[in-house]
Enzyme design. Structure first.
Site, short mmCIF file in Angstrom:
data_model
loop_
_atom_site.label_atom_id
_atom_site.label_comp_id
_atom_site.label_asym_id
_atom_site.label_seq_id
_atom_site.Cartn_x
_atom_site.Cartn_y
_atom_site.Cartn_z
N PRO A 195 0.83 -1.21 0.00
CA PRO A 195 0.00 0.00 0.00
C PRO A 195 0.86 1.25 0.00
O PRO A 195 1.91 1.30 0.65
CB PRO A 195 -0.80 -0.13 1.31
CG PRO A 195 -0.78 -1.58 1.64
CD PRO A 195 0.55 -2.09 1.14
N CYS A 196 0.41 2.26 -0.73
CA CYS A 196 1.21 3.48 -0.84
C CYS A 196 0.60 4.64 -0.07
O CYS A 196 1.14 5.73 -0.05
CB CYS A 196 1.36 3.89 -2.30
SG CYS A 196 -0.15 4.58 -3.01
#
Length: 366
Positions: free
Chosen positions: A92-93
């Site tokens: 996840p960013c």
């Protein structure tokens, strides 16, 4: 249309071993499996997605765990992973935090750093990391540069590109940033495999307006090459239960033409939903816009309802024999979060050919 496959027969070399981190339901894994990789382990912390993963990837071990708390050395021992050829995944960013040109070590970045930690431990021949396109522009490119620097420091040659799924036979204009790192030579991204884009109509026009019980026969014959491909290994239809909308919602949808959106509505209906993607109909003559995770803002190009899970899966290029498990809400999220398998297949096929070519060269010069 056909899946891209490797140019090297699997009986010559053992299939390269893969670990899939942040695997979700397994779209990235599926693409690699189709290209003749052997995905040995998939790790995710969402059990719903892993239930679907296990059902469809019966030869792969799964682990429900938070990657923040995993020791790669223990994973190596517990799953007998003494040699891993490729690590894949999409950390996840959200909330990436940077200081100068460096990704700083705070809680928002630790999942990404877990991916780096696994690559550092196993030292695979290659890694593939996917993410949203704007990861390349966060901090004016600071995150992109930090990713490159992190893996370069581990000895990898890193290349990246934003790929559009419709270039690889997926009936959807989904864009993803792909980072590939190799220990030996540059990775060359796959060329476009589909000169003619698959349209939304070509993807789902054989799926009926109303619900079908899981396991029933298809009520409509396939009407395109893409549909025949999706139905190749399946004789029954699953995950095609429609969502029930209020009569007002159905009326508003009916006012939007094929490919239209809220701008086509009478003024009194335009502000009934406060998001710019509201009341958008898919365009039957083009690849789909990026499907969401079930937020109910995108509608079928013809029917006055949101696409079913199966229609969404088709748009993502999951074949019909890939069955989604769980509540309908969960299934939509699983589909929407996945990497399109056909795009993953193109990436993987290019990589396995490169790995085999290097193996052949080493054997010839030994």
């Amino acid at each position: 249309m056909q899946f891209v496959i490797s140019n090297y027969p699997s009986n010559i070399y053992e299939k390269p071993i893969v670990i899939d981190l942040f695997s979700g339901c397994g779209g990235l894994s599926l693409g690699f499996e189709m290209a003749d990789f052997d995905v040995k382990l998939a790790i995710d912390n969402w059990e719903d997605a892993l239930v679907t993963y296990r059902f469809n990837h019966k030869n792969t071990d799964t682990l429900n765990a938070d990657l923040l708390n995993l020791d790669p050395a223990k994973i190596e021992k517990d799953f007998n992973l003494h040699e891993v050829d490729v690590i894949i995944g999409g950390p996840p960013c959200q909330g990436f935090s940077v200081a100068g040109k460096r990704i700083i070590d705070d809680d928002r970045n630790k999942l990404y750093m877990s991916f780096v930690r696994f690559v550092n431990h196993f030292k695979p021949k290659a890694f593939v990391m996917e993410n949203v396109p704007n990861i390349l522009s966060i901090g004016n490119g600071a995150v992109k540069n930090a990713i490159i620097n992190d893996f370069t420091a581990l000895g990898y040659i890193v290349t990246y590109r934003v790929l559009i799924a419709s270039d690889y036979g997926v009936p959807q204009n989904r864009r993803r940033a792909i980072f590939v790192g190799t220990l030996d030579g540059d990775y060359i991204f796959p060329e476009q495999t589909s000169e003619i884009r698959v349209t939304t109509k070509e993807a789902i026009s054989d799926l009926p307006e109303n619900s079908i019980n899981d396991g029933e026969k298809y009520p409509i014959a396939p009407q395109s090459d893409y549909q025949r491909l999706m139905r190749k290994n399946s004789s029954t239809l699953n995950n095609h239960q429609i969502s029930n909308h209020s009569s007002q919602t159905q009326h508003i949808i009916s006012l939007v033409p094929d490919g239209g959106n809220y701008k086509n509505l009478p003024l009194e209906f335009r502000n009934t939903r406060k998001v710019h993607i509201a009341w958008t109909r898919l365009n039957s003559k083009k690849p789909s816009i990026t499907i969401d995770t079930g937020h109910r803002h995108h509608f079928h190009y013809k029917f006055n309802r949101v696409p079913t899970v199966r229609e969404s899966a088709r748009i993502q290029s999951f074949s019909d024999d890939f069955i989604f498990i769980g509540s309908k809400t969960s299934q939509y999220k699983q589909v929407g979060n996945a990497v399109p398998p056909l795009m993953a297949n193109a990436i993987a096929s290019q990589l396995i050919n490169s790995l085999y070519e290097k193996s052949t060269s080493i054997l010839q010069h030994s």
